[in-house]
Design a protein around this motif. Structure first.
Motif, short mmCIF file in Angstrom:
data_model
loop_
_atom_site.label_atom_id
_atom_site.label_comp_id
_atom_site.label_asym_id
_atom_site.label_seq_id
_atom_site.Cartn_x
_atom_site.Cartn_y
_atom_site.Cartn_z
N GLN A 1 1.00 -1.31 -0.13
CA GLN A 1 -0.16 -0.06 -0.13
C GLN A 1 0.61 1.29 -0.14
N ILE B 1 -3.80 -16.12 -6.72
CA ILE B 1 -5.22 -15.41 -6.55
C ILE B 1 -6.01 -16.16 -5.50
N GLU C 1 9.88 -5.92 -11.02
CA GLU C 1 8.50 -4.90 -10.59
C GLU C 1 7.22 -5.68 -11.29
N GLU D 1 3.97 -5.84 -9.12
CA GLU D 1 2.75 -5.04 -9.72
C GLU D 1 1.50 -6.03 -9.76
N TYR D 2 1.93 -7.36 -10.32
CA TYR D 2 0.73 -8.18 -10.61
C TYR D 2 0.23 -8.46 -9.15
N ARG E 1 0.24 -6.95 -6.40
CA ARG E 1 -0.54 -5.54 -6.12
C ARG E 1 -1.90 -5.66 -6.57
N ARG E 2 -2.01 -5.62 -7.85
CA ARG E 2 -3.19 -5.84 -8.53
C ARG E 2 -4.43 -7.00 -7.94
N GLN E 3 -3.92 -7.97 -7.54
CA GLN E 3 -4.50 -9.09 -6.85
C GLN E 3 -4.83 -8.74 -5.50
N GLY E 4 -4.44 -7.70 -5.05
CA GLY E 4 -4.72 -7.41 -3.71
C GLY E 4 -3.66 -7.79 -2.68
N CYS E 5 -2.61 -8.55 -2.96
CA CYS E 5 -1.80 -8.94 -2.06
C CYS E 5 -1.30 -7.75 -0.97
#
Ligand code: C2E
Ligand code: CA
Ligand code: CA
Ligand code: CA
Length: 381
Positions: free
Chosen positions: A156, A326, A347, A351-352, A354-358
């Protein structure tokens, strides 16, 4: 399975005693038989490999070598053991016995009270393992262990939210021995308990030193081995180590692997509750590599799931690995747990995830494990 042949010219009553002892030593389902005048054959089923065979045979030899009394007389028996493996060394009892006998003669000519396998490669592996074990026994006293610390960061805001303690063994001749080589050995020999205790104490001392320098130290996560986790008194050891440095439980996290937690769930839950009572957070480590029952997962008083780096490596390119990451993130969040991905090296992976909410990541992309001083510089930034 494994066949060992014990040879010794001793009296019948002693042989009977040895036979009884052997029978008591092996596991249910294993076989002890007397062949010829003073040879025994021990057949052990379902061994994972040469190492496990070696450990069991060593235990048998050590037990046999203990003095015992027959009719008021003290006896001590040593044995030379030849070991061969089924089916690798043959598939008929006669061929296996022949192999075991050759190995036994080898063990006897090497001075007795030891065991040999019947192939040079196996014997070399055993010698190497014994040398490593010997070195490991003295490593603690010689001060050869060092702790490294790897930061993990929040996806975050990029803040450092934890540090994982990773043990390093610096041997003067062997060099830096990777944990994957010595931790399983320490676990098998029981050395992991004192070594693990040292890790706990040394990590607490380091936290204290960092704090004394005015640094804000995030929670520090220590890996627990299966044996250490099951050893009674772990909570006591940790409480004492914290108290010795004036720290409270919130300063520590413990990482328990999925497979450790899933063996004897009831016992694991009880052990976890004791640790939680100290205010310590718990992470289920290497998640996805073992097999978790979802029903059990809910019973664990844990705070984090840690996705193993095996699934992170190709998360961007392998749909199967992505699906596991996921699913783990969704599962964790529905159980109100946070998710940490380990082994994040670039990176794209970050980013992947982060997008999945990790929630948090750890890996070379942010920082490799560092020595205490280098880590302090990072905390001070
Ligand atoms: P683990 O708990 O899964 O630890 C993570 C491993 O990944 C560490 O290996 C770490 O150095 C490595 N790593 C971190 N970031 C990256 C990355 O971006 N890419 C790659 N390829 N690897 C990365 P290490 O230090 O070799 O430790 C191996 C294992 O040994 C640990 O796996 C843990 O299970 C065990 N271990 C280490 N220290 C201790 C300890 O004090 N006690 C116990 N019981 N086990 C320990
Ligand atoms: Ca870990
Ligand atoms: Ca891990
Ligand atoms: Ca791992």
């Amino acid at each position: 399975s494994l066949v060992g042949s014990f040879g010794h010219a001793v009296g019948d009553d002693i042989l009977r005693h040895v036979a009884a002892r052997l029978t008591a030593l092996v596991r249910e389902g294993d076989t002890v038989a007397r062949v010829g005048r003073d040879d025994f054959v021990v057949v052990l089923g379902d061994l994972p490999g040469v190492d496990a065979a070696g450990v069991i045979v060593r235990r048998i030899l050590d037990d046999i070598a203990r003095p015992f009394a027959v009719d008021g007389h003290e006896f001590a028996v040593t044995a030379s053991v030849g070991v061969c493996l089924y089916p690798g060394d043959g598939d008929s009892p006669a061929v296996l016995l022949q192999h075991a006998n050759i190995a036994r003669l080898e063990a006897r000519s090497a001075g007795g009270n030891q065991y040999c396998f019947d192939t040079p490669a196996m014997n070399a592996a055993v010698v190497q393992r014994q040398a490593l074990e010997q070195a490991l026994r003295g490593a603690l006293e010689r001060g050869e262990f060092v702790l490294h610390y790897q930061p993990r960061v929040s996806l975050q805001d990029g803040a450092i939210v934890g540090l994982e303690v990773l043990l390093r063994w610096q041997h003067p001749e062997l060099g830096l021995v990777p944990p994957m080589e010595f931790i399983p050995l320490a676990e098998e020999t029981g050395l992991i308990v004192p070594v693990g205790e040292w890790v706990i104490g040394a990590a607490c001392r380091q936290i204290r030193r960092w704090r004394d320098c005015g640094l804000a130290v995030p929670p520090v996560a220590i890996n627990l081995s299966a044996r250490q986790f099951r050893s009674g008194g772990l909570d006591r050891t940790i409480a004492d180590a914290l108290a010795a440095e004036g720290l409270d439980g919130a300063q520590l996290e413990l990482e328990i692997t999925e497979s450790t937690a899933m063996t004897d769930v009831g016992e694991a839950v009880a052990a976890m509750q004791k640790l939680k009572a100290l205010g310590i957070s718990l992470a289920l480590d290497d998640f996805g590599t073992g097999y978790s029952s979802l029903a059990y997962l809910r019973r664990f008083p844990i705070d984090y799931l840690k996705i193993d780096r095996a699934f992170v490596r190709d998360v961007v390119t392998e749909p199967g690995d992505a699906a596991i990451c996921i699913a783990t993130i969704r599962l964790a969040h529905s159980l109100r747990l946070k998710v940490i991905a380990e082994g994040v090296e670039n990176e794209a992976q970050m980013e992947y995830l982060r997008r999945q909410g990790c929630d948090e990541i750890q890996g070379y992309h942010f920082s490799p494990p560092l020595e205490g001083e280098a880590l302090a510089a990072m905390l001070g930034e």
